[in-house]
Design an enzyme around this catalytic site. Sequence first.
Site, PDB file in Angstrom:
ATOM      1  CG  ASP A  91     -10.116   3.742   2.722  1.00 49.28           C
ATOM      2  OD1 ASP A  91     -10.220   4.553   1.763  1.00 49.28           O
ATOM      3  OD2 ASP A  91      -9.105   2.837   2.925  1.00 49.28           O
ATOM      4  CB  SER A  92      -9.612   9.569   4.282  1.00 52.39           C
ATOM      5  OG  SER A  92      -8.420   8.875   4.884  1.00 52.39           O
ATOM      6  N   GLY A  94      -5.895   7.880   3.417  1.00 48.26           N
ATOM      7  CA  GLY A  94      -4.780   8.270   4.364  1.00 48.26           C
ATOM      8  C   GLY A  94      -4.018   6.757   4.784  1.00 48.26           C
ATOM      9  CG  PHE A  95      -4.015   2.411   6.165  1.00 50.95           C
ATOM     10  CD1 PHE A  95      -3.384   2.179   7.375  1.00 50.95           C
ATOM     11  CD2 PHE A  95      -4.157   1.188   5.380  1.00 50.95           C
ATOM     12  CE1 PHE A  95      -2.644   1.075   7.554  1.00 50.95           C
ATOM     13  CE2 PHE A  95      -3.538   0.022   5.767  1.00 50.95           C
ATOM     14  CZ  PHE A  95      -2.806  -0.091   6.954  1.00 50.95           C
ATOM     15  CG  ASP A 145      -6.198   9.151   9.059  1.00 51.45           C
ATOM     16  OD1 ASP A 145      -6.402   8.926   7.848  1.00 51.45           O
ATOM     17  OD2 ASP A 145      -6.049   8.177   9.717  1.00 51.45           O
ATOM     18  CD  GLN A 229      -4.062   7.874  13.014  1.00 50.10           C
ATOM     19  OE1 GLN A 229      -3.561   7.316  13.795  1.00 50.10           O
ATOM     20  NE2 GLN A 229      -4.857   7.443  12.098  1.00 50.10           N
ATOM     21  CG  ASP A 306     -12.347  -1.973   7.595  1.00 48.27           C
ATOM     22  OD1 ASP A 306     -12.052  -1.058   8.508  1.00 48.27           O
ATOM     23  OD2 ASP A 306     -11.329  -2.155   6.756  1.00 48.27           O
ATOM     24  CB  CYS A 344     -20.592 -23.101   8.074  1.00 50.33           C
ATOM     25  SG  CYS A 344     -20.929 -21.612   7.087  1.00 50.33           S
ATOM     26  CB  CYS A 346     -22.070 -20.271   3.901  1.00 53.10           C
ATOM     27  SG  CYS A 346     -20.589 -21.318   3.440  1.00 53.10           S
ATOM     28  CB  CYS A 349     -20.710 -25.150   4.736  1.00 55.32           C
ATOM     29  SG  CYS A 349     -18.987 -24.457   4.985  1.00 55.32           S
ATOM     30  CG  HIS A 375     -16.402 -21.103   4.381  1.00 53.50           C
ATOM     31  ND1 HIS A 375     -17.517 -21.440   5.153  1.00 53.50           N
ATOM     32  CD2 HIS A 375     -15.392 -20.646   5.405  1.00 53.50           C
ATOM     33  CE1 HIS A 375     -17.146 -21.694   6.455  1.00 53.50           C
ATOM     34  NE2 HIS A 375     -15.831 -21.327   6.700  1.00 53.50           N
TER      35      HIS A 375
END
Lengths: 409, 409
Positions: A91-92, A94-95, A145, A229, A306, A344, A346, A349, A375
């Site tokens: 990501d940039s 920004g967040f 952003d 945005q 994400d 599941c 995995c 499990c 999991h």
Amino acid sequence: MSTAFSIEKISGSARLGRLTTPHGKIETPVFMPVGTVASVKGVTQETLEQLGAQIILGNTYHLYLRPGVETVRRMGGLHRFMSWPRAILTDSGGFQVFSLNELRKVTEDGVTFRSHLDGSAHVFTPESAIDVQIGLGADIIMAFDECTEYPADRERVRASMEMTARWAARCKKYFEDHKDQSLVGSAPTTQSDNPGTDMPPVSERSRQVSAANCQPASDKSQLLFGIVQGGMDRELRKESAERTIEIGFPGYAIGGLSVGEPRALTREIVESTLEHLPKDKPRYLMGVGTPEEIVEYASLGVDMMDCVLPTRAARHGLLFTSEGRISIKQARYAQDAEPLDSNCACSVCRRYSRAYLRHLYASNELLAQVLNSVHNLSFYLDTMQRVRHSISLGKDSRFLSGVGSRPKA
Amino acid sequence: MSTAFSIEKISGSARLGRLTTPHGKIETPVFMPVGTVASVKGVTQETLEQLGAQIILGNTYHLYLRPGVETVRRMGGLHRFMSWPRAILTDSGGFQVFSLNELRKVTEDGVTFRSHLDGSAHVFTPESAIDVQIGLGADIIMAFDECTEYPADRERVRASMEMTARWAARCKKYFEDHKDQSLVGSAPTTQSDNPGTDMPPVSERSRQVSAANCQPASDKSQLLFGIVQGGMDRELRKESAERTIEIGFPGYAIGGLSVGEPRALTREIVESTLEHLPKDKPRYLMGVGTPEEIVEYASLGVDMMDCVLPTRAARHGLLFTSEGRISIKQARYAQDAEPLDSNCACSVCRRYSRAYLRHLYASNELLAQVLNSVHNLSFYLDTMQRVRHSISLGKDSRFLSGVGSRPKA
């Protein structure tokens, strides 16, 4: 750059796509586990490969502060540094600048902020954020952003959206002028078109650990995505989309959501914004969501998502299963010999009981966080795999995924 | 019971042996990773198998308090509960009762102590400690002893050693009268003589997770080992050994060392005590030690050792390598692209650089503890593997192990 993304199949609004990155092709819709500081918390890269993670996310803000872009650059970029041969998105910043910094100062030039680690002062501009991301060398990088706060009045949202658009143009210009400095673009090609996950045998190891395996698959450049945005205002979202598209990016993200607004509003804004995004480019909904939400948004035509939820919830003992959520700390599981999720496959499990997982959590054992994270990630990645399978069959992705069709409390 | 242990080769004082347990044969000298509350901290059972751990240790004191013996018993014993198909040894709780409880009260009958978790009062007697261990169902269980404090005057050490001898007799009697209640002894045989590490496919899973794989390999009983005490007094150690041998056990441990005494004294007491232990029975030195020490003690004829050091040190960033110890937190490793130990073939050294491990530790990432623990355990287990190889070749185990011959600061 439009050849980076191809749509293989459409079912309703959902799309089965293929995104080509310097580190391999990604089947979309895709869920990207979050590896904040070059590690998906508690999970080894081997395990991520086994889980089928196609791409992971790193946070520019965190990596910039620690270990620092110069360290990552000298170590050969983020792929080599963390020994991850598949794709990475950063990501940039920004967040995080907005969510972790109460004392930030925003001007047209950029954002002055203080490190949450030691209080030191730093500046991110559109140019520096791209420069850092070129240094980190992820396959997909994001425009810098301003994540507009919620709630905000219309004039504030408009001004913020317009600045994000101006910043996007600066990001693109800086990127076009400097993308040849990217390690992704300049590194020699040493791998086949589809990098495998096997590490070279010890005897073949070079001095730099696993370097060869983390080389890009081709000489393709990093991909810079723009971010739409516009707060919770459909008109401003439309305008933001149009302005961002006008600048031109190989992919578009929807940012500024999941910032405290009601979930119905999130969905409404996503749905209306998607209408204004090009159908032939990947669409990335940032920071979303629950298992039900990722299925729902994939069905609306989102290609990438994400979220920290699977790993963060895992560390708090909240586990996602095909039968709903389980709080593994509860005493009711103390002598429950069943696997966490009998549907599941995995590694957790397959091997461990609810009773054992409950014991590990109650005893504050490190292994609780590890197994719970494995999991939950498996559940998210398998869910998205089922969504892709549904789309390939031309069916409603919400039905076959086994999640979206029956939301749990 | 003497057939449980066979000596394949002798080199100097060192012995290459084979110890048969209900969950497989163990090649000795063996290092046993410590899984205090049914988990080797931060390491999955799959990884322990891959590392070649033949037997792990569980702490009766901790397991008794949490999850409690009744839970473990109802879940089918410790093997099933934690899904570990290979051998397990439980200590008697004696050491923890003494090391974690300042307010304990010792009488001829047993020890009254308070839980370090919630302050609740509990009693361990020789009988109850064996009863708990029968419930837990480990392959090798230990007599309940008094770990004499250091320093202590001779009369105190004598009285303590004599009580341990009387307790040993009570332990053996209780065990002989109740060993048929052991899950290890009574469970049906469902595995071949040498249980594999592959889990059954999902489709074959029974309702109880991995139950079949954690069945004992035969109908052999648990093995109860005696413990020699006697403080730092060679004569009292000799007398303790003689009295414990007179009671008769299939294996003998040396307890009460590494309790604050100088390391030279530890070695002296170990060496002198070994002279009085039967050559045809396994000898277990409890709670030891550094990589150099485990090599040294193996060369003296010790067959089994356990220690929390590899995992505890790992969590503090102290890593053992063929070139000596590394404190991975140091800034000098921030841009070091080398593997942690270029002579190590573990999954961590094959894949990750010192720079990455340093970054994970500096960033307080969960993965730091996981990867550091995997490496240190690998180093210990590989060291012991090399010791066994040296003995098989008739060579000085200290030389070929690559550790004992060149102690590092």
